[in-house]
Design a protein around this motif. Sequence first.
Motif, PDB file in Angstrom:
ATOM      1  N   LEU A  98      49.337  44.831  45.897  1.00 32.37           N
ATOM      2  CA  LEU A  98      49.740  44.220  44.631  1.00 32.37           C
ATOM      3  C   LEU A  98      50.950  45.068  43.991  1.00 32.37           C
ATOM      4  O   LEU A  98      51.079  46.258  43.884  1.00 32.37           O
ATOM      5  CB  LEU A  98      48.482  44.304  43.370  1.00 32.37           C
ATOM      6  CG  LEU A  98      48.985  43.989  42.045  1.00 32.37           C
ATOM      7  CD1 LEU A  98      49.413  42.436  42.031  1.00 32.37           C
ATOM      8  CD2 LEU A  98      48.117  44.250  40.917  1.00 32.37           C
TER       9      LEU A  98
ATOM     10  N   TRP B 189      50.990  40.682  47.188  1.00 39.73           N
ATOM     11  CA  TRP B 189      51.035  39.827  46.068  1.00 39.73           C
ATOM     12  C   TRP B 189      51.836  40.298  44.708  1.00 39.73           C
ATOM     13  O   TRP B 189      51.901  41.635  44.570  1.00 39.73           O
ATOM     14  CB  TRP B 189      49.460  39.632  45.517  1.00 39.73           C
ATOM     15  CG  TRP B 189      48.696  38.585  46.243  1.00 39.73           C
ATOM     16  CD1 TRP B 189      48.903  37.896  47.384  1.00 39.73           C
ATOM     17  CD2 TRP B 189      47.250  38.031  45.961  1.00 39.73           C
ATOM     18  NE1 TRP B 189      47.801  37.114  47.829  1.00 39.73           N
ATOM     19  CE2 TRP B 189      46.827  37.284  46.918  1.00 39.73           C
ATOM     20  CE3 TRP B 189      46.489  38.374  44.738  1.00 39.73           C
ATOM     21  CZ2 TRP B 189      45.713  36.665  46.931  1.00 39.73           C
ATOM     22  CZ3 TRP B 189      45.138  37.733  44.801  1.00 39.73           C
ATOM     23  CH2 TRP B 189      44.942  36.953  45.628  1.00 39.73           C
TER      24      TRP B 189
ATOM     25  N   ALA C 272      52.856  39.348  40.664  1.00 41.95           N
ATOM     26  CA  ALA C 272      51.956  39.106  39.381  1.00 41.95           C
ATOM     27  C   ALA C 272      53.017  38.529  38.340  1.00 41.95           C
ATOM     28  O   ALA C 272      54.154  39.037  38.141  1.00 41.95           O
ATOM     29  CB  ALA C 272      51.205  40.017  38.786  1.00 41.95           C
TER      30      ALA C 272
ATOM     31  N   SER D  98      50.559  34.974  44.727  1.00 41.41           N
ATOM     32  CA  SER D  98      50.512  35.297  43.550  1.00 41.41           C
ATOM     33  C   SER D  98      49.491  36.015  43.119  1.00 41.41           C
ATOM     34  O   SER D  98      48.030  35.406  43.166  1.00 41.41           O
ATOM     35  CB  SER D  98      50.782  33.977  42.629  1.00 41.41           C
ATOM     36  OG  SER D  98      49.614  32.970  42.713  1.00 41.41           O
ATOM     37  N   GLY D  99      49.548  37.106  42.108  1.00 41.60           N
ATOM     38  CA  GLY D  99      48.193  37.877  41.935  1.00 41.60           C
ATOM     39  C   GLY D  99      48.443  37.979  40.423  1.00 41.60           C
ATOM     40  O   GLY D  99      48.294  39.247  39.941  1.00 41.60           O
ATOM     41  N   GLY D 100      48.688  37.028  39.352  1.00 43.80           N
ATOM     42  CA  GLY D 100      48.753  35.692  40.029  1.00 43.80           C
ATOM     43  C   GLY D 100      49.581  35.083  39.159  1.00 43.80           C
ATOM     44  O   GLY D 100      50.464  35.462  38.336  1.00 43.80           O
TER      45      GLY D 100
ATOM     46  N   GLY E 251      47.003  32.640  43.846  1.00 43.63           N
ATOM     47  CA  GLY E 251      46.379  33.214  43.093  1.00 43.63           C
ATOM     48  C   GLY E 251      46.486  32.789  41.396  1.00 43.63           C
ATOM     49  O   GLY E 251      47.656  32.886  41.161  1.00 43.63           O
TER      50      GLY E 251
ATOM     51  N   TRP F  88      43.057  31.038  44.691  1.00 38.46           N
ATOM     52  CA  TRP F  88      42.269  32.137  44.428  1.00 38.46           C
ATOM     53  C   TRP F  88      41.938  32.335  42.811  1.00 38.46           C
ATOM     54  O   TRP F  88      42.897  31.717  42.155  1.00 38.46           O
ATOM     55  CB  TRP F  88      42.683  33.575  44.727  1.00 38.46           C
ATOM     56  CG  TRP F  88      42.908  33.704  46.155  1.00 38.46           C
ATOM     57  CD1 TRP F  88      43.526  33.437  47.115  1.00 38.46           C
ATOM     58  CD2 TRP F  88      42.143  34.700  46.764  1.00 38.46           C
ATOM     59  NE1 TRP F  88      43.441  33.905  48.305  1.00 38.46           N
ATOM     60  CE2 TRP F  88      42.425  34.995  48.342  1.00 38.46           C
ATOM     61  CE3 TRP F  88      41.178  35.895  46.334  1.00 38.46           C
ATOM     62  CZ2 TRP F  88      41.863  35.760  49.066  1.00 38.46           C
ATOM     63  CZ3 TRP F  88      40.646  36.903  47.383  1.00 38.46           C
ATOM     64  CH2 TRP F  88      40.816  36.782  48.600  1.00 38.46           C
TER      65      TRP F  88
ATOM     66  N   LEU G 273      41.608  34.475  39.606  1.00 40.54           N
ATOM     67  CA  LEU G 273      41.759  35.972  39.299  1.00 40.54           C
ATOM     68  C   LEU G 273      41.001  36.118  37.743  1.00 40.54           C
ATOM     69  O   LEU G 273      41.208  35.342  37.064  1.00 40.54           O
ATOM     70  CB  LEU G 273      43.240  36.418  39.028  1.00 40.54           C
ATOM     71  CG  LEU G 273      44.011  36.629  40.463  1.00 40.54           C
ATOM     72  CD1 LEU G 273      43.918  35.736  41.419  1.00 40.54           C
ATOM     73  CD2 LEU G 273      45.390  37.053  39.932  1.00 40.54           C
TER      74      LEU G 273
ATOM     75  N   SER H 172      39.336  37.191  42.841  1.00 41.62           N
ATOM     76  CA  SER H 172      39.819  38.435  42.808  1.00 41.62           C
ATOM     77  C   SER H 172      39.603  39.197  41.470  1.00 41.62           C
ATOM     78  O   SER H 172      40.363  38.540  40.401  1.00 41.62           O
ATOM     79  CB  SER H 172      41.442  38.535  43.235  1.00 41.62           C
ATOM     80  OG  SER H 172      42.042  39.845  43.254  1.00 41.62           O
TER      81      SER H 172
ATOM     82  N   GLY I 194      40.747  44.921  42.812  1.00 47.95           N
ATOM     83  CA  GLY I 194      41.983  45.729  42.564  1.00 47.95           C
ATOM     84  C   GLY I 194      41.609  47.304  42.298  1.00 47.95           C
ATOM     85  O   GLY I 194      40.586  47.382  41.560  1.00 47.95           O
TER      86      GLY I 194
ATOM     87  N   ILE J  35      42.638  45.304  47.113  1.00 47.09           N
ATOM     88  CA  ILE J  35      44.257  44.961  46.753  1.00 47.09           C
ATOM     89  C   ILE J  35      44.712  46.351  46.103  1.00 47.09           C
ATOM     90  O   ILE J  35      44.076  46.472  45.186  1.00 47.09           O
ATOM     91  CB  ILE J  35      44.543  43.799  45.924  1.00 47.09           C
ATOM     92  CG1 ILE J  35      46.089  43.571  46.256  1.00 47.09           C
ATOM     93  CG2 ILE J  35      43.803  43.674  44.753  1.00 47.09           C
ATOM     94  CD1 ILE J  35      46.554  42.075  45.885  1.00 47.09           C
TER      95      ILE J  35
END
Length: 335
Positions: free
Chosen positions: A14, A48, A50, A81-83, A112, A170, A172, A190, A225, A312
């Motif tokens: 991440l 990923w 964010a 993308s996280g996210g 994500g 996904w 999150l 996630s 995470g 992650i």
Amino acid sequence: MNTKRFQGTPLSVLDLAPINEGSTAAESFKNSVDLAQHVENWGFHRYWLAEHHNMPGIASSATSVIIGHIASATNHIRVGSGGIMLPNHATLVIAEQFGTLESLYPGRIDLGIGRAPGSDQATAFALRRTLHSRVEDFPLQLDELQAYFEVNPSARVRSFPGEGLNIPIWLLGSSDYSARLAAAKGLPFSFASHFAPEHTLAALKLYRDNFQPSDVLDKPYAMVGVNIFAADTEERAQWLATSQQQQFLSLRRGEPTQLKPPIDNIDEVWSPFEKAAIERSLDSRSTIIGTPDMVKEKLKSFIDETQADEVIVNSQVFHHEDRLRSYEIVADMME
């Protein structure tokens, strides 16, 4: 794919695209490309980024754009993308953006999504021009997004590119809401244990206990995470971690800043009350600090406790060379 595993568990990255004090977003993006190329070669599974807004220390506000930039500079690592904070956007726009990314980098893009604004209320209003959206609207947005990726010639509005593409979605979360929704929809989940550790085990249990098989997944898949600050000595690792501690402190005070360099004595900066609050967010289970042997032991304990299918790793380190070294230490543990 060149994915390696830590005791059977794939590890991912991440990247909060930190803008260091006195630096620029341009330098942050150069560092992100360099980090992505290194971790791809070291065997990490995903990379990923964010969505955050109005935060001077995070450069990834135009998340889809930087995902494309990272994907173009790498060869096989999954990028996503996280996210993406879906309430900030029209679902059609996200479908088109990620349809474009998947068309450019087939088989490598993850989407994500989360329901938080990724910023404060004033910034959320600037993004959306309204604050009338409700929590209850998020599942409807998710349904809309999924529909745009399906082939439906009779639909009045269709996503080109996007329609017919297999882009993993996904959910999150940092609480139980997205855990329940991911379970009901049969989607991978996630959890942001790296800043909400106290809710981790409860959310994962909710997700697994209530999971409904879908066309996407036949059983639950949870990525969790964790913050890792790894260095060749414990003293240096503790020193590196003070940059993230200062970042959390600035957010708590409502005064976000660029990522600050490490300091020798963090207790000179925060009050006992602030220290206790930040240590709850960065507790020793989900924020791992230490030498290679210490990190290996703590990461194993973290996976044993959470039963994570994937981990992650966030390493919010000021000096780029130290950040690379932290990930390299983790990579050396993988098989």
